[in-house]
Design an enzyme around this catalytic site. Sequence first.
Site, short mmCIF file in Angstrom:
data_model
loop_
_atom_site.label_atom_id
_atom_site.label_comp_id
_atom_site.label_asym_id
_atom_site.label_seq_id
_atom_site.Cartn_x
_atom_site.Cartn_y
_atom_site.Cartn_z
CG ASP A 1 -1.94 1.17 1.11
OD1 ASP A 1 -1.91 1.89 0.09
OD2 ASP A 1 -2.77 1.33 2.02
C1 BGC Z 1 -4.54 3.81 0.80
C2 BGC Z 1 -5.08 2.72 -0.09
C3 BGC Z 1 -5.14 3.20 -1.51
C4 BGC Z 1 -3.77 3.68 -1.94
C5 BGC Z 1 -3.69 4.11 -3.38
C6 BGC Z 1 -3.28 4.46 0.25
O1 BGC Z 1 -2.94 5.59 0.97
O2 BGC Z 1 -4.29 3.27 2.08
O3 BGC Z 1 -6.32 2.29 0.36
O4 BGC Z 1 -5.61 2.16 -2.34
O5 BGC Z 1 -3.40 4.76 -1.11
O6 BGC Z 1 -4.32 5.29 -3.62
#
Ligand code: BGC
Length: 765
Positions: free
Chosen positions: A291
């Site tokens: 993530d």
């Molecule tokens: C979030 C995710 C998201 C990713 C991409 C992260 O900060 O925790 O849920 O999919 O960003 O945007």
Amino acid sequence: MKTKTSLFFLAALFSANSLVAQQKKAASATDQKMNTFIDNLMSKMTVDEKIGQLNLPAVGFDVTGPILSQGVNEKIEKGLVGGVFNTFTPQAVLKLQKLAVTKSRLKIPLLFGYDVVHGHKTIFPIPLGLSASWDMDLIEKSARIAAREASADGLNWTFSPMVDIARDPRWGRIAEGSGEDPYLGSLIGAAMVRGYQTNSLSNKDAIMACVKHFALYGAAEGGRDYNTTDMSLIRMYNEYLPPYKAAIDAGAETVMVSFNDINGTPATANKWLLTDLLRKDWGFKGFVVSDYTGVSELIAHGLGDLQTVSARSLEAGNDMDMVSEGFLTTLKQSLKEKKITEEVIDMACRRILESKYKLGLFENPYKYVNEELAKTEILSAQNRLDAKNIAAASMVLLKNNNQLLPLKRNAKIALIGPLADNKRDMIGNWSAAGDWKKAVSVIEGLKNAAPDMEITYAKGANLVDNPAILKQINANGADITADAKSPKQLIDEAVNAAQKADIAVVVLGESAIMGGEATSRTNLDLLPNQKDLLKALSATGKPIVLVLMNSRPLTLEWEDANVPAILETWFSGTEAGNAIADVLVGNYNPSGKLTATFPRNVGQIPLYYNHKSTGRPYDGISNEKFKSRYIDSSNDPLYPFGFGLSYTFFDFSPIKLDKSALKSGQTIQATVTVKNTGKFDGHEIVQLYLQDIYGSVTRPVKELKGFQKIFLKKGESKKITFTIDTEMLKFYNSDLKFAAESGDFNVFIGSNSRDVSTAKFSFKL
Ligand code: BGC
């Protein structure tokens, strides 16, 4: 799931080679074709190109942080990018895909990912709201529409569903999931995967789902985002892991790792989690992505420098590095220093190439590029109509004294509140590519639904005027400025409007940006300025309907005690205003049920219906001292899990069981008769809970095991039967064996987790 406790603590010696061999063996004929194709392609790839496939930079617009990846175009040309995210539209995708398939040496197409969380451009309610519909067909449909719009916009991968169980409304991301229940959460996770992926990723408008955030992200200590989680295995297996597993069983092609630390090892470097549990026990065949900067964040977690943590994350089972570029910049060095083997890189690369193959990108890299389709599919009239119906089904009627709702068509309405004439917040947090300007406000919705209704509007309060919150949310993209009128002037105007009307409809709550990622709160009351407004309106003696918009359960003790009607609408998307108006005027009879408990106060958190009994349970009445209770608050929630009213009334008969004893392999039929005794046709969600009264370990006081959403015309009754089988009695015991135990069980059936009737049966293995 057969994992032994010890596996969690001992790093499993899991050979990369043997896993590839195992997977190859199981391959079907189609897989064989894919394997041959990928073997051939990989035989031509340099180590740099293989590592390049593991790299996922953000390109363009980005809501979670700065654009960290520089020079992406050049990297694509050099084959150093496996996919990108945050870029969409057929034009942008065409441009980048062209670079990959015409300029890079091996012409490997890119993946295009994005957070299509509750709709792409036609926005549906925030996921917590969607879950309150308890309607798998509607939820699947919302994901299907999202996938059709997203694929028409060039995307082939969504970072959804978010299936993290959350029992702590201080955590802003409770908005993005399906609440607190593992059974319901599992059904919803699977429905969303089906909606996104259809039955084959090769279909033209199928996009890859990404189950997130693996794992236990919703159990952050103190409800503070990104915080540590520490949890017993038995709780993990019974209460937190099922939705991830269900979404994977439904075929989710990808999994996103969570940011948090799990029992001492951050998920992004957790081999037990990403390899032993996910791949070995659950048989996950797709690829894993970190993530955001999850890989480089391992440095702050204290696991080492970028090279060390990148190697460790890959070894643990993370295949793709989102944003950090730790893989891109250090894995080759680690290979040289023999800290990792080329097989581990190969395995991750193969998994990503397999997904591209399944999507059909090697056959047609421009499969998702179609400007004409984007024009007709996105925000189509049909999609908006579906969004309106889905939004209406997500609303929860929390209170309706004296049948104040639905509004009488000839009533004079004072429509009050900063969210009543608001579009910006309607689409909620994580509304992806959604355009708030396309959203319908409540005032517009009411004019559409009841053009002849006499409505006066007064703002009454600023949406947010708490300086600390305002500073934070404005720094993060909110655009909230104080009204030129003073708070007193705003309230006076509203009071004046209420006094001239028959009824005040007051639309209050959070700003959308107060929910979602990095929005933890320690106070869940309505903001003080909004509460001042509500108190002043209440003092007029006029009947009040409170329409709430918020991303999480709020603490509403005062409101419950003083306001006769309360409708929870979450942030319900592009069609919010139309759906809310349909409910208010009675075009739609509300049927939503809460999927997260509403506590009375923050001190009760975590508060969830499927808790254990203590050795000193409190009966809620006695003054005995040594009981498990608070001396300054009830133990009970304000609104329990599964709760939600209707404009009509439903009577439940006592439960009839067709037998009182059950043996392995047999079933029991539990039947109730539900009668619509009110004046409206309506839906009821009939809920079945079980309790394993005595177990080898402590068991929850009740657990949801089934439900049926039924429709009854006024005056109509229906017999509702649930089949209880022995699978429903199973749980993970202290050996983490999924098994049922002989003993007595309570059956509860009712309209929510509190108001149930009870019956009992015994079970013998
Ligand atoms: C979030 C995710 C998201 C990713 C991409 C992260 O900060 O925790 O849920 O999919 O960003 O945007």
